[in-house]
Scaffold this motif. Structure first.
Motif: not given
Length: 657
Positions: A44, A150, A214, A217, A221-222, A226, A252, A256, A259
C-alpha cells in the motif's frame, strides 16, 4: 491535511512519511516473513507513492516505484519468499526513492541495478508457502459474486477526484453492471457544481477480493461510504478459509463507513509552533506583570480579573506545550535501520529492543537528540557488543542486545542506551588519560570519574580506527549537545556485562515552573522539578565558617552550599536564612538563600553568546516588574560549589601551613 502553498512540498512531506512506513514494515518483515499484513502494508505504501508521484509530476518516482511494486507483487501473491537478502535490496530501493524525491533528475540512472537485483532475487529465490485465504492479499470473494456500493466524499470532485476513472478501473477488474444512485440529488437551485451527490452500485458476478476494491479507492477512502455484500446469502462454509473472505469484506466495509467519522490530523510547519510558543511566553510575562500591579492595590475586581487571566494563561500554556510534545517513539523508530545496517556491516547479530516509546518530549528536544543517540548506538554496537566468536568464549549468546528505553522521572525524561557487551575497561581509560596528560599517574579517581574522560575531545581507547568509530571524535559533541539541552549524561559499566549511558533531560526548553528566591539584592529561579523541600537554616549553622556544612534532615545528612558566598554577594544577610533542598543526580543538596519569594511560571530565555560559557545558569527570565532573574542550573551549580569549597579549603590549609 497539510498546510503548504507548494504542492511539491506537500508531496515531499507525505512521501517521507510513506517511506518511513515502508522502511519499518520491511524491517518487521525480516523478523516475521510470514505476516501477510506487513506485506500488504508495504504494498500500500508503494502504491500510494506511485499514484502521488504521478499526480505531482514526479514521473521518475512513479516509474521506479511501479517496477518495484511489480517485482514485489510476486511476494504478495506468494510466489516468492521474504529473505534477509530481499529485505536488504528492498531497503536500498527505498533509499533510492528518497533520493528521487529529494533531488529529482539526478539519480534516475542508479535505479536500474537495484531493480535488476530485486527481480533476480524474487525470480530465483525460494517460493513462499501457500498463504491462508483469510490473511492473503487476494482473498477470494464469496460464491455468486459481490455488490459494491460507494459514495465519494462531498468535496471529492473539488479536490480533483474523477469518478469516471474509478469506474473505469472497476470495469477493468471485471465489473458486470454499474448503476448510478440518485436518491440524494438535491433540487437544481441548491446544487453545488463542485459537489458530489451521486452514488454507484457496481456488480461483480464472478466476485472480487476486498483488497482489490481497497486499491481502487486508495486515495479517496477518507470520508467516503463503501459497503461490500455478497449477491447471494452465504451457504455454510466447508472450512474456515471459505468463511474468512465474506467476514473480511464485511469488516472492511464497516471500516470504510467509519472513516468519515475518524479524527483528521493537521500538519503545521514547526516554525508556527515555535512562534505560538513565543507568543504564549510573552503572554505569561504580561500576566505576571499585571498580577504584580494588582497585588500592590486594593481593587478586588482587578484581582478577580487577574486570577481569571492567570487560570486562562496557565491553561493555554499547558495546551500549547502539549501540542509541542511528541512521542519519543518517532525518534526511536529511526534507529532500527541504523542497527540493521551496522550489524550486517560488522558481522554482528544484534537484537535491538526499545521500550517507553510513548514517553513524550518537546519536539525541539526530539530534533536535537537524533545525532547524539546515533553516535551512542554506533559506539554500543562497534565497541560495546563483542563479535559472535568472542561472545561464545565468554559464555554469552551469539546475538548481542542493544536496549533503548525512555521513562519519565519527575519533570525529566531519562533515556538509556544499554548493551550487553564487554563493558568499559577502567585500566585502559586511565592509561589513555595519563598518556594524553589528562590525569597524573598518582592521582586517585573513582571509576565514574574515569568514565567521564571518554567525553574529552579526541579521546579513544579503540585499538583500530574503522569507518564507523574509533577516532575519538563525537563523544565530546554528544556531551556538549546534551548539556546544551540543559541535560546530563552518565556512564555506568560492569566488566563483562555491558555499559549503560543515561541521558537526563527536561521535558521542555520553553516554559517551566520555578521557585523564585532572593540572594542579597539578586533574584534567582530554581526549576521546581529539582526542588524537594524547604527548611529554615538552624541558628547553630547560621554563624559557621565558610565551607561545606551538613543538615540533619529526618536522620539523613544533607550537605548545603551558601549561595551568598558562591556569588560573592556583599549585601546585608537576612536574619533568618532558608535552605532549598534540591536533587542533583542521585544526591540531595541544600542551597542557602536569604528569602523564598514563591512559585512562578518561568519563560526561559537563552543567554547571549557572551555568557554562553557561564555554566552556573541555564538561562534567564523576565519577572513581572520587568527585571531579569537568572535560572540556576542545579547540577552545574553543585559542581561549581564543590570545586569552590575545595579551593577555599586548600587556601585555608595553605595559610595554616
Amino acid at each position: 491535511m497539510t498546510l503548504s502553498a507548494d504542492p511539491a512540498e506537500t508531496f515531499r512531506q507525505e512521501a517521507r512519511d510513506l517511506l518511513d512506513t515502508l522502511e519499518q514494515t520491511l524491517l518487521d518483515l525480516e523478523h516475521d516473513p510470514g505476516d501477510s499484513a506487513l506485506v500488504d502494508a508495504s504494498f500500500r505504501a508503494m502504491h500510494t507513492l506511485k499514484g502521488s508521484g504521478a499526480m505531482f509530476g514526479y514521473d521518475e518516482v512513479a516509474d521506479f516505484v511501479h517496477e518495484f511494486e511489480t517485482a514485489f507483487d510476486r511476494v504478495r501473491k506468494g510466489k516468492a519468499a521474504i529473505s534477509p537478502g530481499l529485505v536488504v535490496i528492498a531497503l536500498a530501493a527505498k533509499d533510492h526513492i528518497a533520493d528521487l524525491v529529494g533531488e529529482p533528475g539526478q539519480h534516475a540512472a542508479k535505479g536500474a541495478p537495484i531493480l535488476e537485483a530485486l527481480r533476480q532475487t524474487v525470480d530465483t529465490g525460494p517460493e513462499a508457502g501457500a498463504a491462508p485465504a483469510a490473511k492473503g492479499p487476494a482473498a477470494a470473494a464469496p460464491a455468486g459474486g459481490v455488490r459494491v456500493r460507494f459514495r465519494l466524499p462531498p468535496d471529492a470532485i473539488a479536490f480533483g477526484t474523477d469518478p469516471v476513472l474509478l469506474l473505469d478501473e472497476m470495469r477493468e477488474l471485471g465489473a458486470d453492471r454499474v448503476v448510478g444512485l440518485t436518491d440524494r440529488l438535491p433540487p437544481l437551485d441548491e446544487m453545488d457544481p463542485s459537489g458530489t451527490y451521486l452514488g454507484w452500485e457496481v456488480t461483480f458476478e464472478a466476485g472480487i477480493s476486498a483488497e482489490q476494491i481497497d486499491d481502487v479507492f486508495l486515495f479517496v477512502r477518507d470520508g467516503m461510504e463503501l459497503t461490500l455484500e455478497p449477491l447471494q446469502p452465504p451457504q455454510a462454509p466447508k472450512d474456515a478459509s471459505e468463511a474468512a473472505a465474506p467476514a473480511d469484506m464485511a469488516r472492511r466495509g464497516r471500516e470504510a463507513e467509519g472513516r468519515a467519522a475518524a479524527a483528521s490530523s493537521l500538519r503545521v510547519p514547526a516554525e508556527r509552533l515555535d512562534e505560538l510558543m513565543d507568543r504564549v511566553g510573552e503572554l505569561v510575562i504580561a500576566q505576571s506583570r499585571l498580577a504584580q500591579i494588582a497585588s500592590a492595590g486594593d481593587d478586588l475586581n482587578l484581582k478577580a480579573v487577574v486570577e481569571e487571566l492567570e487560570r486562562l494563561s496557565s491553561g493555554l500554556r499547558d495546551t500549547t506545550m502539549g501540542i509541542r510534545m511528541v512521542p519519543i517513539g518517532t525518534l526511536f523508530s529511526r534507529f532500527r535501520r541504523l542497527v540493521h545496517d551496522l550489524s550486517g556491516e560488522l558481522g554482528k547479530e544484534i537484537d535491538f529492543v526499545t521500550s517507553g516509546e510513548e514517553t513524550e518530549l518537546d519536539k525541539t528536544m526530539i530534533e536535537r537528540l537524533a545525532d547524539p543517540l546515533v553516535h551512542l548506538i554506533r559506539n554500543a554496537i562497534d565497541h560495546g557488543v563483542e563479535g559472535p566468536e568472542a561472545r561464545g568464549h565468554a559464555g554469552k549468546p551469539a546475538r548481542g542486545r542493544v536496549r533503548l528505553s525512555a521513562a519519565h522521572t519527575g519533570a525529566e525524561v531519562a533515556i538509556s542506551i544499554a548493551d550487553d557487551g564487554a563493558g568499559l575497561d577502567p585500566a585502559r581509560i586511565r592509561a589513555k588519560a595519563e598518556q594524553n596528560g589528562l590525569l597524573a599517574p598518582d592521582q586517585k579517581v573513582t571509576d565514574q570519574e574515569l568514565y567521564q574522560f571518554v567525553f574529552h575531545p579526541g579521546f579513544s581507547t579503540a585499538s583500530q580506527v574503522t569507518s564507523i568509530s574509533g577516532r575519538g571524535v563525537g563523544m565530546d559533541v554528544v556531551k556538549r549537545t546534551i548539556e546544551g539541552l540543559r541535560g546530563t549524561i552518565d556512564l555506568t559499566s560492569t566488566p563483562g556485562q555491558g555499559t549503560v549511558a543515561t541521558l537526563r533531560l527536561p521535558l521542555t526548553l520553553a516554559i517551566i515552573e520555578s521557585m523564585l528566591v532572593q540572594v542579597g539584592a539578586g533574584r534567582y529561579a530554581i526549576p521546581l522539578s529539582a526542588v524537594e523541600e524547604c527548611v529554615e537554616l538552624p541558628a547553630a549553622q547560621d554563624g559557621k565558617a565558610a565551607g561545606r556544612n551538613f543538615l540533619n534532615i529526618r536522620g539523613r545528612l544533607v550537605p548545603f552550599l551558601r549561595l551568598r558566598e558562591l556569588f560573592r554577594t556583599q549585601a546585608e544577610r537576612a536574619e533568618h536564612q532558608k535552605v532549598v533542598i534540591v536533587s542533583a543526580g542521585e544526591a540531595r543538596v541544600g542551597l542557602v538563600v536569604d528569602q523564598i519569594i514563591g512559585n512562578s511560571q518561568t519563560v526561559i530565555k537563552s543567554l547571549s553568546k557572551l555568557h554562553a560559557d557561564v555554566e552556573t545558569f541555564s538561562g534567564a527570565t523576565i519577572l513581572g516588574d520587568g527585571t531579569v532573574a537568572m535560572i540556576l542550573d542545579v547540577s552545574a551549580l553543585v559542581g561549581f560549589g564543590q570545586a569552590y569549597e575545595s579551593r577555599l579549603r586548600g587556601e585555608q590549609l595553605g595559610r595554616v601551613a
